[in-house]
Design a protein around this motif. Structure first.
Motif, PDB file in Angstrom:
ATOM      1  N   UNK A 149      26.446  23.248  67.075  1.00 59.04           N
ATOM      2  CA  UNK A 149      26.859  21.697  67.363  1.00 59.04           C
ATOM      3  C   UNK A 149      27.611  21.362  66.186  1.00 59.04           C
ATOM      4  N   UNK A 150      27.653  22.143  64.799  1.00 57.55           N
ATOM      5  CA  UNK A 150      28.244  21.935  63.905  1.00 57.55           C
ATOM      6  C   UNK A 150      29.857  21.602  63.471  1.00 57.55           C
ATOM      7  N   UNK A 151      30.297  22.517  64.495  1.00 57.66           N
ATOM      8  CA  UNK A 151      31.893  22.335  64.514  1.00 57.66           C
ATOM      9  C   UNK A 151      32.180  20.828  64.870  1.00 57.66           C
ATOM     10  N   UNK A 152      31.262  20.225  65.547  1.00 53.59           N
ATOM     11  CA  UNK A 152      31.485  18.741  66.193  1.00 53.59           C
ATOM     12  C   UNK A 152      31.052  17.572  65.007  1.00 53.59           C
ATOM     13  N   UNK A 153      30.863  18.189  63.684  1.00 52.85           N
ATOM     14  CA  UNK A 153      30.611  17.182  62.668  1.00 52.85           C
ATOM     15  C   UNK A 153      31.062  17.907  61.429  1.00 52.85           C
ATOM     16  N   UNK A 154      32.318  18.510  61.691  1.00 52.54           N
ATOM     17  CA  UNK A 154      33.028  19.220  60.547  1.00 52.54           C
ATOM     18  C   UNK A 154      33.396  18.268  59.703  1.00 52.54           C
ATOM     19  N   UNK A 155      34.025  17.089  59.700  1.00 53.96           N
ATOM     20  CA  UNK A 155      34.763  16.088  58.753  1.00 53.96           C
ATOM     21  C   UNK A 155      33.290  15.170  58.355  1.00 53.96           C
ATOM     22  N   UNK A 156      33.403  14.782  57.049  1.00 53.43           N
ATOM     23  CA  UNK A 156      32.598  13.702  56.442  1.00 53.43           C
ATOM     24  C   UNK A 156      32.504  12.439  57.519  1.00 53.43           C
ATOM     25  N   UNK A 157      31.279  11.877  57.826  1.00 50.39           N
ATOM     26  CA  UNK A 157      31.329  10.652  58.590  1.00 50.39           C
ATOM     27  C   UNK A 157      31.278  10.990  60.040  1.00 50.39           C
ATOM     28  N   UNK A 158      31.278  12.035  60.561  1.00 49.31           N
ATOM     29  CA  UNK A 158      31.219  12.468  62.025  1.00 49.31           C
ATOM     30  C   UNK A 158      29.673  12.561  62.324  1.00 49.31           C
ATOM     31  N   UNK A 159      29.552  12.180  63.504  1.00 45.61           N
ATOM     32  CA  UNK A 159      28.141  12.158  64.095  1.00 45.61           C
ATOM     33  C   UNK A 159      28.278  12.436  65.429  1.00 45.61           C
ATOM     34  N   UNK A 160      27.309  13.247  65.793  1.00 45.23           N
ATOM     35  CA  UNK A 160      26.942  13.654  67.411  1.00 45.23           C
ATOM     36  C   UNK A 160      25.403  13.408  67.879  1.00 45.23           C
TER      37      UNK A 160
END
Ligand SMILES: Cc1ccnc(S(N)(=O)=O)n1
Ligand SMILES: [Zn+2]
Length: 263
Positions: free
Chosen positions: A163-174
């Motif tokens: 699931x890490x690619x879904x939070x690649x950028x700072x401030x992204x949340x899943x």
């Protein structure tokens, strides 16, 4: 949840301009654990983590690491025993790692560096009512540290890696649910070192009882490579910076004693 409170987030930038050593700090972390200087304490009890995977709520990239957050509004995922007098509630776990497998951990054992280090953050729910309160208090937090070594693939970690690619950028949340953090603990949790220290990222408060596992866990080279595919930077920023080397420099022991639960 509470433990990702805004002020902790705001100061969590990797090149944070804050002081590298908290002013007047005499119990800062991380440290080098000198094995032969640690003192066996026969009164140390076994550690008793009791985590409920249903309290797992989300993963987010806070611009310094990625945090797996747990609902800490009830005593469902707790840590007791070991050096701890009180009941502590799990609020999140995260990692620190290097750009190469040669370094990345925050603590070292007789100067030995590991490619990465897991931190499981808990706050004292007997004495305080929320993380923000506990983080300012001497006996407010307990963090379990586990060293990572490169070896066989860690099956339990893979759900997180995917699931890490879904939070690649700072401030992204899943949303991330039903993850049992106990799967990241080594098979032997009775052998550990413990000492009084601090958070290793701002606010660097001297609130932490550190519990560093002697036994490491293994993850594969490819799994750790996915950690390095994360970014410190948000989607809007022109220059993207790889999230690597997110560890603090070692701090002096300043007369502290590191206790061991084993001889
Ligand atoms: C929750 C939190 C904030 C800052 N630093 C840490 S750490 N790296 O000491 O575990 N944890
Ligand atoms: Zn940490």
């Amino acid at each position: 949840t509470a433990c990702s409170s805004k002020y902790v987030l705001s100061a969590l930038h990797p090149m944070w301009q804050g002081p590298l050593v908290a002013p007047g700090g005499n119990r800062q972390s991380p440290i080098d654990i000198r094995v032969r200087k640690s003192v066996f304490d026969p009164h140390l009890k076994p550690l008793t983590p009791d985590y409920d995977p249903r309290t797992c709520s989300q993963i987010w990239n806070n611009g310094y690491s990625f945090l797996v957050e747990y609902d800490d509004t009830t005593d469902k995922s707790t840590l007791k025993g070991g050096p701890l007098e009180d009941n502590f509630r799990l609020c999140q776990f995260h990692f620190h790692w290097g750009e190469s497998n040669a370094w990345g951990s925050e603590h070292t054992v007789d100067r030995r560096l590991f490619p990465a280090e897991l931190h499981m953050v808990h706050w004292n729910s007997d004495k305080y009512s929320r993380f923000e309160e506990a983080v300012m208090e001497e006996n407010g937090l307990a963090v379990i540290g586990v060293f990572l070594k490169i070896g066989k693939r860690h099956e339990g970690l893979q759900k997180l890696v995917d699931v890490l690619p879904a939070v690649r950028h700072k401030d992204s949340v899943v949303e991330f649910t039903r993850f049992d953090p106990a799967c990241l603990l080594p098979s032997n949790i009775d052998d550990y070192w413990t000492y009084a220290g601090s958070l290793t990222t701002p606010p660097l408060t001297e609130a932490v009882t550190w519990i560093i596992m002697k036994q490491h866990i293994e993850v594969s080279h490819d799994q750790l490579a996915v950690f390095r595919s994360l970014l410190f930077t948000s989607a809007e920023e022109e220059v993207q910076k790889s999230m690597v080397n997110n560890f603090r420099v070692q701090q002096s022991l300043q007369g502290r004693t590191v206790r061991s639960s084993f001889t």
